[in-house]
Enzyme design. Structure first.
Site: not given
Ligand code: AHR
Length: 496
Positions: A172, A291
């Site tokens: 990210e 994610e």
């Molecule tokens: O999964 C939780 C968080 O969400 C992770 O650390 C990050 O990559 C995202 O913003």
């Protein structure tokens, strides 16, 4: 309510890459400490891994697990988690404001992965570190030559390389919250040079470049274009991340959000193809949705700084969350021609399908079940169907069909698996399936996930939401009718 679906044997979207059923373990909250790892626990193995948790992970048949972050990775010094455990440093971890004891690092995690029957997807720190450290880590993990980092691994007791195939170039990096946040241009250049060095070190690896942290990021689109312009020929995937919540308690809007996810995937694929065209390239860029989940129940929880493994991000999922997770899995399946990897974030305790008590039990949250069936039974070729069903207008996803579905054909075993959610809150749905070019089909299994109460949750003491096997009407025919209960998730198996 009535719906119709035409399922034709030849209309294929693509073959599912099993890695779309991946997950994620970050050094965050209790994911590692008292999640997968708890040396004093009655089920702990010789490494300190909880066997009760391993059993649930193995039940899910998770093919790949992203590690060690997440936001955590952007300040991580991977060497801290290698070698003699008694000499490892305790560090202030600034992404989540905790103390990282480093009892678990890549040495231990790859052992855990073997026990879990899964592959590691490793992320490198492009926040506070750069190409050289990424190369050193890759050498430590994958090379068997006589060189400093390969020899360090051997000296630490691992003669055989870990052979980690998939590597994420940071996490990210578009997000202002990220340690070492960069502009698209800054990240694009760094990712390009890191990718080159890593592929020179080990050409067998696959690389994932950071896309946007979510679809509504102000830099979405521009970010992908700039980054891909730099890395197109060096990487294999671009990442997508997306979490959804229901803070205003709007059921219809919330369960329709997989339509928003579908739009995100199609937009990123279109951007990749625009860059492909601009570069006159023959290469198709694939997507790693590494994610995704529901995340909002735990928002606002406060913890004192600098604790070891506080219970951060411990969302307790209810039944409507399981409906959306089921729909999101169908969306990933229906985009299997572009999405080759995806990670439900995360796996244990932290926004996770598996929960544990420290020193106690482990159990399955509501979202465990759609994930379980998708992973076990959603393997094969996804078919593109023609669907007629009523739709409704929603706030975030605009137009949402009451029926969400995916159809997976297993030609070897002559089986068609239909995953289906009836989103209607208070109306059953009669669905007519017309099977074309299969001959007669017969329904052999109907698994349903249903709770009257959309807010029902599972706890260590009470499993309020669990799948049920329904009786089936096994009359053969090319046209089949089935009733999907109001707000229910379903898996139907037809044989021909
Ligand atoms: O999964 C939780 C968080 O969400 C992770 O650390 C990050 O990559 C995202 O913003």
């Amino acid at each position: 309510m009535k719906a119709e679906m035409v399922i034709h044997k030849d209309y294929e979207i693509g073959k599912i890459d099993k890695r779309i059923y991946g997950s994620f373990i970050e050094h965050l909250g209790r994911a590692v400490y008292s999640g997968i790892y708890e040396p004093g626990h009655e089920t702990a193995d010789e490494y300190g891994f909880r066997k009760d948790v391993l059993q649930l992970v193995r039940q899910l048949d998770v093919p790949i697990v992203r590690y060690p972050g997440g936001n955590f990775v952007s300040g991580y010094q991977w060497e801290d988690g290698t070698g003699d455990r008694s000499k490892r440093p305790r560090r202030t971890e600034c992404a989540w404001k905790t103390i990282e004891t480093n009892e678990v690092g890549i040495d231990e995690f790859q052992e855990w992965a073997k026990r879990a029957g899964t592959e590691v997807m490793m992320a490198v720190n492009l926040g506070t570190r750069g190409a050289q450290d990424a190369k050193n880590l890759l050498e430590y993990c994958n090379l068997s030559c006589d060189s400093e980092y390969a020899n360090r691994r051997k000296a630490n007791g691992f003669e055989t390389p870990f052979k980690i195939k998939t590597w994420c170039l940071g996490n990210e990096m578009d997000g202002p919250w990220q340690i070492g946040h960069k502009t698209a241009e800054e990240y694009g250049r760094l990712a390009e040079e890191t990718a080159k060095l890593m592929k020179l070190t080990d050409p067998s690896i696959e690389l994932v470049a950071c896309g946007s942290s979510h679809y509504n990021m102000p830099t979405f689109g521009e970010w992908e274009m700039t980054v891909l312009d730099h890395v197109y020929s060096h990487v294999d995937y671009v990442s997508l991340h997306q979490y959804y919540g229901n803070p205003k308690d709007q059921y219809e809007d919330f369960v329709g959000l997989s339509v928003h996810m579908d739009g995100f995937i199609k937009s990123v694929a279109a951007i990749c193809d625009a860059i492909k065209a601009k570069k006159h390239s023959d290469k198709t860029m694939y997507l790693s949705f590494d994610e995704w989940n529901v995340w909002y129940h735990s928002n606002g929880a406060k913890f004192d700084d600098w604790q070891v493994a506080p219970p951060q991000l411990e969302d307790i999922y209810n039944f409507e969350d399981a409906l959306l997770v089921g729909c999101m899995l169908m969306t990933l399946q229906n985009n299997c021609d572009r999405v080759k990897m995806a990670c439900m974030a995360q796996l244990v305790n932290v926004i996770a399908p598996i929960m544990t008590e420290k020193g106690g039990r482990a159990w399955a949250q509501t979202i465990f079940y759609p994930y379980l069936y998708a992973s076990l039974r959603g393997r094969g070729t996804v078919l593109k169907t023609i669907k007629h069903c009523p739709e409704y207008a929603a706030e975030r996803a605009k137009l949402v069909p009451y029926l969400e579905s995916s159809v997976i054909h297993d030609s070897e075993n002559r089986k068609i698996t239909v995953f289906a959610v009836n989103r209607a809150k208070a109306e059953d749905m009669e669905v007519t399936f017309s099977f074309e070019k299969f001959g007669d089909c017969v329904l052999t299994e109907h698994v349903q996930l249903y709770a009257d109460d959309l807010k029902a949750v599972n706890t260590a003491d009470c499993e309020a939401v669990s799948p049920r096997l329904l009786p089936v009407d096994a009359a053969p025919g090319a046209v089949q009718k089935v009733t999907l209960k109001q707000h229910s998730w379903n898996m139907l198996t037809y044989e021909y």
